[in-house]
Design an enzyme around this catalytic site. Structure first.
Site, PDB file in Angstrom:
ATOM      1  N   GLU A  21       1.825  19.204 -70.192  1.00  0.00           N
ATOM      2  CA  GLU A  21       2.810  19.375 -69.117  1.00  0.00           C
ATOM      3  C   GLU A  21       4.163  18.795 -69.544  1.00  0.00           C
ATOM      4  OE1 GLU A  21       0.989  19.116 -64.840  1.00  0.00           O
ATOM      5  OE2 GLU A  21       0.239  17.421 -66.043  1.00  0.00           O
ATOM      6  N   TYR A  53      25.776  22.032 -49.053  1.00  0.00           N
ATOM      7  CA  TYR A  53      24.434  22.347 -49.533  1.00  0.00           C
ATOM      8  C   TYR A  53      24.418  22.877 -50.957  1.00  0.00           C
ATOM      9  CZ  TYR A  53      25.711  26.829 -47.323  1.00  0.00           C
ATOM     10  OH  TYR A  53      26.364  27.965 -46.918  1.00  0.00           O
ATOM     11  N   GLU A  73       4.722  13.212 -56.297  1.00  0.00           N
ATOM     12  CA  GLU A  73       5.108  12.273 -55.247  1.00  0.00           C
ATOM     13  C   GLU A  73       6.362  11.499 -55.653  1.00  0.00           C
ATOM     14  OE1 GLU A  73       0.606  12.778 -54.826  1.00  0.00           O
ATOM     15  OE2 GLU A  73       2.071  12.783 -56.451  1.00  0.00           O
ATOM     16  N   LYS A  98       4.234  22.782 -57.022  1.00  0.00           N
ATOM     17  CA  LYS A  98       3.888  22.823 -58.442  1.00  0.00           C
ATOM     18  C   LYS A  98       2.910  23.987 -58.642  1.00  0.00           C
ATOM     19  CE  LYS A  98       2.348  19.736 -62.146  1.00  0.00           C
ATOM     20  NZ  LYS A  98       1.871  18.383 -62.463  1.00  0.00           N
TER      21      LYS A  98
END
Length: 119
Positions: A21, A53, A73, A98
């Site tokens: 990863e 934004y 997290e 993910k």
């Protein structure tokens, strides 16, 4: 409190606990809901009195593309803290998806949702 939502921000990052990863990277998708009072901006039709934004989107992508972390997290927390740096933003909901997570069974998505505020 009013809400400004950004959905489906995509960026490639190198987050995860597995070496593959970190090496290959993968696409992460982020949804944001920013809580703020938009009345001053609306009354004066003034961008300076609300959250830009476009800048928030760019900053979020930079966090995803930035320093790798093990957990989504942690990534969500970093994104939330970046959003709360904008003066008018009182609260933020962050969803980090993910969709390419290394899971051995068929799945559509893995995500974490957090809400953070100034209080």
């Amino acid at each position: 409190m009013d809400r400004v939502a950004l959905r489906g921000l995509k960026a490639r990052g190198h987050h995860g606990v597995f070496p593959e990863e970190r090496e290959a990277g993968q696409t992460f998708v982020v949804d944001l809901v920013l809580g703020l009072d938009t009345r001053p901006a609306a009354a004066d039709d003034d961008l300076a009195k609300t959250v830009h934004y476009g800048i928030v989107a760019e900053e979020t992508v930079a966090v995803v593309q930035g320093e790798p972390v093990d957990l989504i997290e942690t990534l969500a927390e970093r994104i939330a803290q970046q959003c709360l740096k904008h003066d008018g933003v009182q609260e933020v909901e962050v969803v980090v998806h993910k969709p390419e997570a290394p899971i051995t069974v068929p799945f559509d998505d893995v995500s974490i949702t957090i809400t953070r505020s100034r209080v």
